[in-house]
Design a protein around this motif. Sequence first.
Motif, PDB file in Angstrom:
ATOM      1  N   UNK A  90      16.290  -5.889  -2.830  1.00 34.14           N
ATOM      2  CA  UNK A  90      15.328  -4.913  -2.331  1.00 34.14           C
ATOM      3  C   UNK A  90      14.110  -4.997  -3.227  1.00 34.14           C
ATOM      4  N   UNK A  91      12.953  -5.345  -2.661  1.00 38.14           N
ATOM      5  CA  UNK A  91      11.762  -5.642  -3.469  1.00 38.14           C
ATOM      6  C   UNK A  91      10.588  -4.797  -3.012  1.00 38.14           C
ATOM      7  N   UNK A  92       9.739  -4.465  -3.984  1.00 44.23           N
ATOM      8  CA  UNK A  92       8.534  -3.682  -3.723  1.00 44.23           C
ATOM      9  C   UNK A  92       7.399  -4.184  -4.597  1.00 44.23           C
ATOM     10  N   UNK A 152       0.824  -1.204   0.000  1.00 45.77           N
ATOM     11  CA  UNK A 152       0.000   0.000   0.000  1.00 45.77           C
ATOM     12  C   UNK A 152       0.860   1.256   0.000  1.00 45.77           C
ATOM     13  N   UNK A 153       1.674   1.411   1.026  1.00 42.22           N
ATOM     14  CA  UNK A 153       2.519   2.597   1.129  1.00 42.22           C
ATOM     15  C   UNK A 153       3.685   2.515   0.157  1.00 42.22           C
ATOM     16  N   UNK A 154       4.044   3.660  -0.447  1.00 41.45           N
ATOM     17  CA  UNK A 154       5.107   3.674  -1.447  1.00 41.45           C
ATOM     18  C   UNK A 154       6.482   3.469  -0.833  1.00 41.45           C
ATOM     19  N   UNK A 155       6.636   3.765   0.459  1.00 44.27           N
ATOM     20  CA  UNK A 155       7.963   3.722   1.085  1.00 44.27           C
ATOM     21  C   UNK A 155       8.190   2.464   1.915  1.00 44.27           C
TER      22      UNK A 155
END
Length: 474
Positions: A470-472, A435-438
């Motif tokens: 590092x994954x998003x 949900x949050x971009x950070x």
Amino acid sequence: MATNGTTGMAGLMMVLGCLGTTASWAQETRDSETDVSYPRLLDYNTRAKLSLISEGDRRLGTTPGSSTKSDEVALDLKPEWVWQLSQHWRSKLRLQAFGATGQVDVSDEIGGTETDAFFALREFWFDYNGLTDYPGESIRFGRERLKEDTGMWWDDDITLTRWIFDTTLLDATAGIANKVSEARTDVSELPVEEQDIARAFGQTRWQWHKDHYLTFLVTHAERYSNDRDLAAEADNGLPGRVTDSLTWASARADNAYFDWHSHSRLQYLASVAAVTGDQSRLTTTETGLLSRQEQDVSGWAADIGLRAQLVDSPRWTAGVHGAIASGGDSADESDAFRQTGLESNRSRYTGTRSQVARFGEAFQPEWSNLKTITAYTALTNRNDWAANLMYHRYWLEDQAGTVTSDLIEPGFTGTSDDLGESVDLVLGYYGDDGAAWNTFDVRLRGGVFFPGDAYGPDADDARHRVVLDVAKRF
């Protein structure tokens, strides 16, 4: 190749972005409707992963002037869509775009190949659950990630048709499969040893007592091509062995050993396995003709693990594993155990959320002609973070045989069964809530392999492999 692959990946990213925007808009439109219509988009997301990868020489310094050391950066994108097509029909599509600054190994996901860029179809299947009134029963067909808990039998993308039965006390699946292709732009055709092999498989997992399970698994592989098809590949090199007709069977007992949410103070895993059937050794004569030497196969393997929970919150565990796979080979018979060819050898065997290489991050041998002892300790709060420390010691089961590895190339001197030892550190932070971009997931997988006397006196003292991800999810 890297330039073309990176340019193509950028184009695919733009297309996937447009698809994602269109899919999201369609979802919002449908959600505002009073009456739900089909097809309906249940979920869409894209997982982006940036990786820093550092590896030591795969040849262990045995070929001076020809080192394979590398330090690379990679970007991995995996968009996926899940649709409800009708009341009983569901479908999933998962794609992948991968690019790196140089040749890197992707064995943590797709089975031991080096590449710098590719596009791939990872999954595309349809599922029908209208067979009976059981909500956990369905028929699924298409390309799917076939996986079981240990990762030592199945963990690969493959074209299949299977029946699924999932209830509180009994899980079962059975089906047929064929690896038609890797569905990747950088792999034009399958390796010879994987071509034209039909598979049948089945697994059942029964909870006979609360949190205590018995699992039975069987796989059969049958080659349906002829010698002329194999001979056509002789110019590209032939594998040391090919499957003719092989059957694997395994029995396992555990008490939720792979459940990282467990609060059990003591957990166990006991697994035994066998393979039997026929395979062939292939060589080419001086005139280019194919020579086939048929072998009877009869191998066995075992894996036993015990874990103690020292503290419940945060969960601190310590455990030990012992694994063995038979070796031995003669002209017309092989006593060596071999795996199904669909394995990844990655699982959550330390009792945390982290997927860890069962036989070492910097070595990753096949479970064949191998004896190994593993000791580990891990600390986790179960959901958000985990730290895992592992030590492995390796020996050849049959000193006259060999062990293959995705990451280590040289053979053995034949004067020792000591393969060496390794130490792994795997850290994970799972902060991405989508949900949050950070918010991000961060994972560090580091391993150092110390070659033993089996590699001879000229081998390097150590080889490392370190991967920072590092994954998003968007």
